[in-house]
Design a protein around this motif. Structure first.
Motif, PDB file in Angstrom:
ATOM      1  N   GLU A  53       0.900  -1.109  -0.033  1.00  0.00           N
ATOM      2  CA  GLU A  53      -0.060   0.071  -0.046  1.00  0.00           C
ATOM      3  C   GLU A  53       0.829   1.510  -0.029  1.00  0.00           C
ATOM      4  N   ILE A  54       0.502   2.198  -0.973  1.00  0.00           N
ATOM      5  CA  ILE A  54       1.385   3.305  -0.806  1.00  0.00           C
ATOM      6  C   ILE A  54       0.520   4.646  -0.786  1.00  0.00           C
ATOM      7  N   ILE A  55       0.921   5.355   0.395  1.00  0.00           N
ATOM      8  CA  ILE A  55       0.081   6.572   0.674  1.00  0.00           C
ATOM      9  C   ILE A  55       0.457   7.897   0.010  1.00  0.00           C
ATOM     10  N   GLY A  56       1.722   7.906  -0.665  1.00  0.00           N
ATOM     11  CA  GLY A  56       2.287   9.044  -1.176  1.00  0.00           C
ATOM     12  C   GLY A  56       3.607   8.896  -1.744  1.00  0.00           C
ATOM     13  N   LYS A  57       4.116  10.012  -2.542  1.00  0.00           N
ATOM     14  CA  LYS A  57       5.205   9.669  -2.987  1.00  0.00           C
ATOM     15  C   LYS A  57       6.007  11.030  -2.834  1.00  0.00           C
ATOM     16  N   ILE A  58       7.431  10.863  -2.607  1.00  0.00           N
ATOM     17  CA  ILE A  58       8.085  12.286  -2.480  1.00  0.00           C
ATOM     18  C   ILE A  58       9.418  12.156  -3.384  1.00  0.00           C
ATOM     19  N   ASP A  59      10.237  13.119  -3.716  1.00  0.00           N
ATOM     20  CA  ASP A  59      11.515  12.992  -4.401  1.00  0.00           C
ATOM     21  C   ASP A  59      12.517  13.322  -3.491  1.00  0.00           C
ATOM     22  N   MET A  60      13.760  13.194  -4.167  1.00  0.00           N
ATOM     23  CA  MET A  60      14.980  12.912  -3.573  1.00  0.00           C
ATOM     24  C   MET A  60      15.241  14.205  -2.734  1.00  0.00           C
ATOM     25  N   ALA A  61      14.842  15.374  -3.329  1.00  0.00           N
ATOM     26  CA  ALA A  61      15.165  16.498  -2.653  1.00  0.00           C
ATOM     27  C   ALA A  61      14.537  16.686  -1.202  1.00  0.00           C
ATOM     28  N   LYS A  62      13.298  16.280  -1.273  1.00  0.00           N
ATOM     29  CA  LYS A  62      12.611  16.163  -0.118  1.00  0.00           C
ATOM     30  C   LYS A  62      12.796  15.104   1.112  1.00  0.00           C
ATOM     31  N   LEU A  63      13.431  14.061   0.595  1.00  0.00           N
ATOM     32  CA  LEU A  63      14.237  12.995   1.258  1.00  0.00           C
ATOM     33  C   LEU A  63      15.527  13.563   1.892  1.00  0.00           C
ATOM     34  N   GLU A  64      16.284  14.270   1.199  1.00  0.00           N
ATOM     35  CA  GLU A  64      17.420  15.103   1.743  1.00  0.00           C
ATOM     36  C   GLU A  64      17.297  16.036   2.756  1.00  0.00           C
ATOM     37  N   GLU A  65      15.913  16.559   2.463  1.00  0.00           N
ATOM     38  CA  GLU A  65      15.636  17.791   3.795  1.00  0.00           C
ATOM     39  C   GLU A  65      15.326  17.084   4.955  1.00  0.00           C
ATOM     40  N   ILE A  66      14.460  16.148   4.819  1.00  0.00           N
ATOM     41  CA  ILE A  66      14.079  15.446   5.990  1.00  0.00           C
ATOM     42  C   ILE A  66      15.279  14.809   6.686  1.00  0.00           C
ATOM     43  N   SER A  67      16.223  14.170   5.957  1.00  0.00           N
ATOM     44  CA  SER A  67      17.417  13.588   6.409  1.00  0.00           C
ATOM     45  C   SER A  67      18.260  14.527   7.331  1.00  0.00           C
ATOM     46  N   ARG A  68      18.426  15.793   6.710  1.00  0.00           N
ATOM     47  CA  ARG A  68      19.070  16.942   7.616  1.00  0.00           C
ATOM     48  C   ARG A  68      18.454  17.186   8.625  1.00  0.00           C
ATOM     49  N   ILE A  69      16.946  17.259   8.702  1.00  0.00           N
ATOM     50  CA  ILE A  69      16.352  17.717  10.018  1.00  0.00           C
ATOM     51  C   ILE A  69      16.698  16.396  11.141  1.00  0.00           C
ATOM     52  N   LYS A  70      16.688  15.487  10.793  1.00  0.00           N
ATOM     53  CA  LYS A  70      16.973  14.138  11.583  1.00  0.00           C
ATOM     54  C   LYS A  70      18.382  13.844  11.994  1.00  0.00           C
ATOM     55  N   LEU A  71      19.427  14.296  11.072  1.00  0.00           N
ATOM     56  CA  LEU A  71      20.707  14.117  11.248  1.00  0.00           C
ATOM     57  C   LEU A  71      21.296  14.137  12.798  1.00  0.00           C
ATOM     58  N   PRO A  72      21.138  15.267  13.600  1.00  0.00           N
ATOM     59  CA  PRO A  72      21.492  15.342  14.726  1.00  0.00           C
ATOM     60  C   PRO A  72      20.985  14.167  15.721  1.00  0.00           C
ATOM     61  N   ASP A  73      19.896  13.562  15.396  1.00  0.00           N
ATOM     62  CA  ASP A  73      19.558  12.476  16.309  1.00  0.00           C
ATOM     63  C   ASP A  73      19.937  11.184  15.736  1.00  0.00           C
ATOM     64  N   LEU A  74      20.594  10.934  14.601  1.00  0.00           N
ATOM     65  CA  LEU A  74      20.953   9.597  13.977  1.00  0.00           C
ATOM     66  C   LEU A  74      22.391   9.411  14.503  1.00  0.00           C
ATOM     67  N   ASN A  75      22.574   8.194  14.542  1.00  0.00           N
ATOM     68  CA  ASN A  75      23.994   7.748  14.741  1.00  0.00           C
ATOM     69  C   ASN A  75      24.854   7.701  13.551  1.00  0.00           C
ATOM     70  N   VAL A  76      24.660   8.480  12.628  1.00  0.00           N
ATOM     71  CA  VAL A  76      25.819   8.680  11.523  1.00  0.00           C
ATOM     72  C   VAL A  76      26.147  10.135  11.357  1.00  0.00           C
ATOM     73  N   GLU A  77      27.378  10.194  10.567  1.00  0.00           N
ATOM     74  CA  GLU A  77      27.559  11.868  10.670  1.00  0.00           C
ATOM     75  C   GLU A  77      27.743  12.351   9.163  1.00  0.00           C
ATOM     76  N   ASP A  78      27.535  11.279   8.179  1.00  0.00           N
ATOM     77  CA  ASP A  78      27.236  11.868   6.718  1.00  0.00           C
ATOM     78  C   ASP A  78      25.772  11.996   6.366  1.00  0.00           C
ATOM     79  N   ILE A  79      25.407  12.808   5.277  1.00  0.00           N
ATOM     80  CA  ILE A  79      24.147  12.696   4.916  1.00  0.00           C
ATOM     81  C   ILE A  79      23.561  11.553   4.028  1.00  0.00           C
TER      82      ILE A  79
END
Length: 286
Positions: A189-215
């Motif tokens: 089941e697919i509820i929606g779609k996003i592009d790579m730019a939106k994925l990178e934006e969300i990843s930069r928001i969550k980066l401080p709480d993740l256990n990795v250092e690179d985007i």
């Protein structure tokens, strides 16, 4: 604070000494009497002898010098008492506090209320619920409507501090596609779609709480959550083949050889910079 304590104690002692001297002088000036001679004084007839001879004399009223001495002594004693109170109060105000608990809450930004679960969680530690709600809403005034996790640090003096965390990944993905919740059947089941730019934006928001250092690795983690929530990321497979991070052969290939993290031999100072050199390898093996 440690250098001022001896000076404050010396001042208090000086004022106390001055007050004692003034009080003795005042009493000496206000009360003056003479005892009868030892020849006519006995334990049984002491009171009668003193009464007959009139040797015990009390002044009708203290002199002006005695009154002024009494006033100075009273003022000095009042100053000593005030200084002691200030010293005690400063000692209480400077006592150390320690963290006794941490409360994890999931609230809506700018819309926190004393209702459950906020009220019972905060009130169980004796904290001011109204003050927490006011401070949290002020901190999240720019995130109204967003889910804002936070950690409340509780201290031993009933005070607290609020540590804001990044919003949950699923909440950010649902907001990006305009959905209220995730898919009931992930993978089909697919509820929606996003592009790579939106994925990178969300990843930069969550980066401080993740256990990795690179985007790049952060984007791979967020993509896993997107798949579990039923959100499709357009262009992700092509990005992994062309621009994504290469898959490491071993864990040492990703993090580097462990020799670089070893400390220097005893007595040679900080860790060695050129750990990959042959001579350095020989020194470490020794």
């Amino acid at each position: 604070a440690t250098t001022m304590a001896p000076i404050r104690s010396a001042r208090v002692m000086a004022v106390a000494l001055a007050a004692a001297v003034s009080a003795v002088a005042a009493l000496r000036g206000a009360l003056s009497f003479t005892l009868p001679s030892a020849a006519g004084l006995s334990l049984r007839g002491a009171e009668r002898s003193v009464a007959e001879r009139g040797a015990f004399k009390l002044p009708e009223a203290p002199s002006s010098t005695g009154a002024s001495s009494l006033a100075v002594g009273a003022l000095a004693m009042a100053a000593v008492a005030a200084a002691a109170r200030r010293q005690r109060s400063s000692g209480i105000a400077m006592r150390a506090v320690s963290e006794i608990a941490q409360i994890k809450l999931l609230c809506t930004g700018g819309k926190a209320t004393p209702a459950p679960p906020v009220g019972p969680a905060i009130g169980s530690y004796g904290l001011n619920i109204a003050m927490f709600v006011k401070e949290f809403n002020a901190l999240t005034s720019d995130k109204v409507g967003d889910v804002c996790p936070c950690i409340v640090h509780v201290f031993s003096d009933k005070s607290f501090s609020i540590e804001l965390k990044t919003p949950p990944t699923a909440a950010l993905l649902h907001k990006a596609v305009g959905a209220d919740k995730g898919a009931g059947k992930p993978g089909t089941e697919i509820i929606g779609k996003i592009d790579m730019a939106k994925l990178e934006e969300i990843s930069r928001i969550k980066l401080p709480d993740l256990n990795v250092e690179d985007i790049h690795r952060a984007m791979k983690i967020i993509h896993g959550t997107a798949v579990a929530s039923g959100v499709e990321v357009e262009g992700y497979d092509e990005w992994v083949k062309t621009k994504g991070p290469p898959k490491p052969k071993t864990i040492l290939s990703r993090w580097g050889p462990g020799i670089k993290k070893l400390p220097a031999p005893w007595g040679e100072g900080p860790p060695l910079e050129d750990a990959a050199g042959g001579g350095m390898m020989e020194e470490v093996k020794m």
